[in-house]
Design a protein around this motif. Structure first.
Motif, short mmCIF file in Angstrom:
data_model
loop_
_atom_site.label_atom_id
_atom_site.label_comp_id
_atom_site.label_asym_id
_atom_site.label_seq_id
_atom_site.Cartn_x
_atom_site.Cartn_y
_atom_site.Cartn_z
N MET A 1 0.83 -1.20 0.00
CA MET A 1 0.00 0.00 0.00
C MET A 1 0.87 1.25 0.00
N ALA A 2 1.93 1.22 0.82
CA ALA A 2 2.79 2.40 0.92
C ALA A 2 3.44 2.72 -0.41
N HIS A 3 3.89 1.65 -1.13
CA HIS A 3 4.55 1.88 -2.41
C HIS A 3 3.59 2.48 -3.41
N ARG A 4 2.33 2.01 -3.39
CA ARG A 4 1.36 2.53 -4.32
C ARG A 4 1.07 4.00 -4.04
N THR A 5 0.97 4.32 -2.73
CA THR A 5 0.69 5.71 -2.34
C THR A 5 1.84 6.62 -2.73
N GLN A 6 3.08 6.17 -2.51
CA GLN A 6 4.22 6.97 -2.91
C GLN A 6 4.20 7.22 -4.41
N SER A 7 3.84 6.21 -5.19
CA SER A 7 3.75 6.36 -6.63
C SER A 7 2.64 7.34 -6.99
N ASP A 8 1.51 7.26 -6.27
CA ASP A 8 0.41 8.19 -6.52
C ASP A 8 0.85 9.62 -6.26
N THR A 9 1.56 9.83 -5.17
CA THR A 9 2.04 11.17 -4.83
C THR A 9 2.99 11.68 -5.89
N ALA A 10 3.94 10.84 -6.29
CA ALA A 10 4.89 11.23 -7.32
C ALA A 10 4.18 11.56 -8.62
N THR A 11 3.17 10.76 -8.96
CA THR A 11 2.40 11.00 -10.18
C THR A 11 1.68 12.34 -10.14
N LYS A 12 1.10 12.66 -8.99
CA LYS A 12 0.40 13.94 -8.86
C LYS A 12 1.34 15.11 -9.03
N LEU A 13 2.54 15.00 -8.47
CA LEU A 13 3.51 16.09 -8.61
C LEU A 13 3.99 16.23 -10.05
N ILE A 14 4.15 15.10 -10.72
CA ILE A 14 4.52 15.14 -12.15
C ILE A 14 3.42 15.80 -12.97
N GLN A 15 2.17 15.48 -12.64
CA GLN A 15 1.05 16.09 -13.34
C GLN A 15 0.99 17.60 -13.10
N LEU A 16 1.24 18.02 -11.85
CA LEU A 16 1.27 19.45 -11.55
C LEU A 16 2.34 20.15 -12.38
N SER A 17 3.51 19.52 -12.45
CA SER A 17 4.62 20.10 -13.20
C SER A 17 4.29 20.22 -14.68
N LYS A 18 3.64 19.21 -15.23
CA LYS A 18 3.30 19.23 -16.66
C LYS A 18 2.27 20.32 -16.97
N VAL A 19 1.25 20.43 -16.12
CA VAL A 19 0.24 21.48 -16.31
C VAL A 19 0.89 22.85 -16.22
N SER A 20 1.80 23.02 -15.26
CA SER A 20 2.48 24.29 -15.08
C SER A 20 3.27 24.67 -16.33
N LYS A 21 3.95 23.69 -16.90
CA LYS A 21 4.75 23.95 -18.10
C LYS A 21 3.89 24.23 -19.32
N ASP A 22 2.82 23.47 -19.48
CA ASP A 22 1.96 23.62 -20.66
C ASP A 22 1.05 24.84 -20.59
N SER A 23 0.69 25.25 -19.36
CA SER A 23 -0.25 26.36 -19.19
C SER A 23 0.35 27.37 -18.19
N PRO A 24 1.24 28.25 -18.67
CA PRO A 24 1.97 29.16 -17.77
C PRO A 24 1.08 30.10 -16.95
N LYS A 25 -0.15 30.33 -17.38
CA LYS A 25 -1.03 31.25 -16.66
C LYS A 25 -2.05 30.52 -15.78
N TYR A 26 -1.98 29.21 -15.76
CA TYR A 26 -2.94 28.42 -14.97
C TYR A 26 -2.68 28.61 -13.48
#
Length: 401
Positions: A1-26
């Motif tokens: 469970m812990a490994h899955r949660t860590q992966s989920d957290t990492a995935t969310k941060l990657i998604q935040l970073s991608k949105v930030s890069k693609d949409s600079p005014k978001y």
């Protein structure tokens, strides 16, 4: 469970970073909700052990003895907004060239929360930072900044260096301006309020509390990303998108945290840049340290054959940059070469031996000295510094005898 949660957290941060890069005014919302037990457990696991303690005296190991209960209570307090960071413990550490630097040591629990906030802020803001901002960014370290400086001196139309210093930057960051910068990309008021509480937590100095109405204490995990955000808006994009258009010749900026230099082609532009820089910093409650700021004639067209016109040198990130002499007698071509900025590096081994020769075993002395030498070689082992490294090796041997 812990490994899955860590992966989920990492995935969310990657998604935040991608949105930030693609949409600079978001503008991002719901960031505070990421500070859940699973995420904070990961943050706890990443904290270094055996570090200085905060005012509560609780170590990372001691906090972990009741980790689940501690994190559960922490999350509940954050949800109800009853969580308030403790004051940081003031600690003075000596500078290599004399004087001291003030650090603020947070409590273990506050370090966990700061770790989480720092990773979220990095995901949101880092994609918009300019390429020549190197401090506290993944895969962008001191050596990368130095490499760019040496390359620009060698290949670009650089004739002058503005060696600038912001006076007590970390002590003078304006909280109101910082919040405005955060709000450029974040609309989650709860998340921003949490950051403000860290900024206002105060400092405990030998039992005396001092309120903090400005600044971000060095030593806090959250301070580096906040510094980068502040200077991104105050300095970087202002220089790249605004001031450059007013200049007559080539110019570029290389920054590592609050340490930066500006490489310039024309002398007249140096004057314009410094005047504009003073006004810009003043607007955001900062100022240049006039005694530590200078313009140095320096570049590939500098005449190194005439001692009367010999160029100056400048220090950047612990290295002293000088103009290399041309390889051919009839050539005016010169580039930059680096050496340690402080001669104190040579004396460290000798000083260490004098302080510890009667308290350390021979094996402990050997291990400590080996670590010091490896650290020196690791940092100063940059291009065009081999002569200095050989000199360090020889003088360290002398000091060790």
């Amino acid at each position: 469970m812990a490994h899955r949660t860590q992966s989920d957290t990492a995935t969310k941060l990657i998604q935040l970073s991608k949105v930030s890069k693609d949409s600079p005014k978001y503008k991002f919302g719901s960031l505070a909700s990421l500070l859940n037990e699973e995420y904070l457990r990961t943050c706890y696991a990443e904290l270094p052990r055996k570090k200085a303690l905060g005012i509560d005296g609780v170590s990372v190991e001691e906090y972990g003895e009741s980790l689940e209960a501690n994190l559960s209570g922490l999350v509940e307090r954050m949800k109800s907004m009853s969580y308030r960071p403790q004051a940081v413990r003031k600690k003075e550490i000596p500078k290599e060239r004399g004087g001291t630097r003030t650090l603020g040591i947070p409590s273990t629990e506050d370090k966990i929360v700061q770790k989480g906030i720092s990773s979220i802020l990095t995901a949101v803001f880092d994609p918009s930072f300019i390429d020549s901002s190197y401090g506290f960014r993944e895969k962008m370290g001191c050596h990368d900044a130095l490499k760019q400086v040496l390359q620009e001196i060698t290949l670009k139309r650089v004739n002058y260096i503005i060696d600038a210093d912001i006076k007590s930057f970390f002590d003078n960051v304006n909280h109101d301006w910082l919040v405005q910068f955060l709000e450029h990309r974040i609309k989650d008021k709860k998340f921003i309020r949490l950051i403000i509480r860290f900024l206002k937590a105060g400092i405990m100095d030998e039992g005396s509390f001092r309120a903090s109405d400005k600044g971000t204490p060095q030593g806090g995990i959250i301070s580096p990303i906040l510094a980068n955000i502040y200077l991104h808006y105050v300095l970087d994009i202002w220089f790249e998108k605004g001031l450059k258009k007013e200049l007559q010749g080539y110019a570029s900026i290389v920054r590592y945290a609050d340490d930066f230099i500006i490489l310039v082609e024309r002398e007249s532009d140096c004057t314009l840049i410094l005047e504009a820089l003073r006004l810009r910093l003043a607007k955001f409650k900062l100022e240049l340290s006039e005694t530590k700021t200078s313009v140095v004639k320096f570049g590939r067209n500098t005449d190194t054959s005439d001692e009367r016109k010999h160029p100056g040198t400048f220090d950047f990130l612990g290295l002293r940059i000088t103009v290399a002499k041309p390889k051919q007698a009839n050539s005016r071509y010169a580039d930059g070469q680096a050496s340690p900025a402080s001669a104190l590096a040579f004396a460290k081994v000798s000083v260490f031996l004098k302080e510890h020769k009667n308290t350390y075993t021979l094996q402990e002395l050997w291990e400590s000295i080996s670590q010091m030498v490896r650290g020196h070689y690791h940092y100063y082992g940059v291009i065009k510094n081999s002569k200095s490294l050989w000199n360090y090796k020889d003088r360290s041997k002398e000091n060790s005898l």
